[in-house]
Design a protein around this motif. Sequence first.
Motif, PDB file in Angstrom:
ATOM      1  N   GLN A  12      -1.105  37.774  46.338  1.00 49.18           N
ATOM      2  CA  GLN A  12       0.112  37.632  45.556  1.00 49.18           C
ATOM      3  C   GLN A  12       0.451  36.143  45.381  1.00 49.18           C
ATOM      4  N   SER A  19       9.996  36.600  49.649  1.00 47.46           N
ATOM      5  CA  SER A  19       9.828  38.051  49.706  1.00 47.46           C
ATOM      6  C   SER A  19      10.221  38.605  51.068  1.00 47.46           C
ATOM      7  N   VAL A  90       6.459  48.826  46.233  1.00 48.98           N
ATOM      8  CA  VAL A  90       6.307  49.246  44.836  1.00 48.98           C
ATOM      9  C   VAL A  90       7.046  48.311  43.880  1.00 48.98           C
ATOM     10  N   ILE A  91       8.285  47.934  44.240  1.00 48.20           N
ATOM     11  CA  ILE A  91       9.118  47.158  43.318  1.00 48.20           C
ATOM     12  C   ILE A  91       8.895  45.651  43.452  1.00 48.20           C
ATOM     13  N   GLU A  93       6.440  43.892  45.605  1.00 50.61           N
ATOM     14  CA  GLU A  93       5.028  43.496  45.624  1.00 50.61           C
ATOM     15  C   GLU A  93       4.241  44.091  44.460  1.00 50.61           C
ATOM     16  N   ARG A  94       4.742  45.207  43.931  1.00 50.74           N
ATOM     17  CA  ARG A  94       4.112  45.878  42.787  1.00 50.74           C
ATOM     18  C   ARG A  94       2.644  46.213  43.067  1.00 50.74           C
ATOM     19  N   ILE A  95       2.414  46.856  44.178  1.00 53.11           N
ATOM     20  CA  ILE A  95       1.055  47.254  44.519  1.00 53.11           C
ATOM     21  C   ILE A  95       0.960  48.772  44.583  1.00 53.11           C
ATOM     22  N   GLN A  96      -0.246  49.262  44.470  1.00 54.19           N
ATOM     23  CA  GLN A  96      -0.485  50.680  44.635  1.00 54.19           C
ATOM     24  C   GLN A  96      -0.567  50.992  46.129  1.00 54.19           C
TER      25      GLN A  96
END
Length: 313
Positions: A12, A19, A90-91, A93-96
């Motif tokens: 990232q 964060s 999810v919000i 870091e926006r990772i799966q």
Amino acid sequence: MLITTKNPLLSQPPKPWYSLIILVLMFFAGMFIGQFIGLIISVLTTDLNLAEVPELLSLPLTEEKRAAILMLQGLGAMGGFIIAGLIYLVIVERIQLSTLFNWKQINLWAVILTIVIVISFMFVNTIFIEWNMNLSFPGFISGFEEWAREKEEELKLVTDFLTEFGSFSQFIIVFLVVAVIPGIGEELIFRGILQNKFHLIFKNIHVAILVTAVLFSGFHMQFFGFVPRLFLGLLFGYIYYWSGNLWYPILGHFVNNGFTLILIYLYQAGHIGIDIEVQEAYPLNIILIFSVITIYMLFSFWKQFQYQKQTDE
């Protein structure tokens, strides 16, 4: 498979401190909301009233208090660790989530190794548990030691009360709150998020694992159990780093807490004669035997994922 730059949390943009602040705020918000919901449910389903809430942990401990404590602890942990952690990933870091929780790469031999490592280390850790419980602080911080021991005794009274299983259903509820939820939630936050973030910050995985383990142990606010819990944090940290899959430290954490509860339940039911709550070290020869087993199994675990990494390449 060792953690590499393929791990999205290690690739990232370099904003780890920013964060982390967001994570802390989300954690406390989730904890507050979870405990608030737990409080409402407790008041509606028991004879407990709002005026008694500040005295939940004080004597006398009643069945209404037991239900409320478990409700607050369980829903608070759900909100702060699991729900807030997943929303953050999810919000922010926006990772799966599959990059951390990968069912497809679960290896049966690694699962067995994880279970054996944790149970074996529980025997080894008794020497640190006994040492830490009997630790004396220097005179200039004797006031802190007195305060810490008072808190330790208060928490022990509550823990002993919560683990007095009058029925199997009570055991299941405590098992869920003490083993299942912390196993998932604490590993998600500490290993899945914080360890990766500190890896970014310090550029050294060993420092990241150590710092995370210190925070993990300190979070529990039990200073006379700090060292053994620190070693557990290190153990889970390396299991995660070597495997790259969060399910393994979750399993380890679950086994550590759950195995202890099972032994307590079996002892209280009269099925075994071993009182796991007696915090004394096992004989030195037993410690040495299980130390060798733990080290060998850890080496086997590391070797398993070294081999898998070479195969994948």
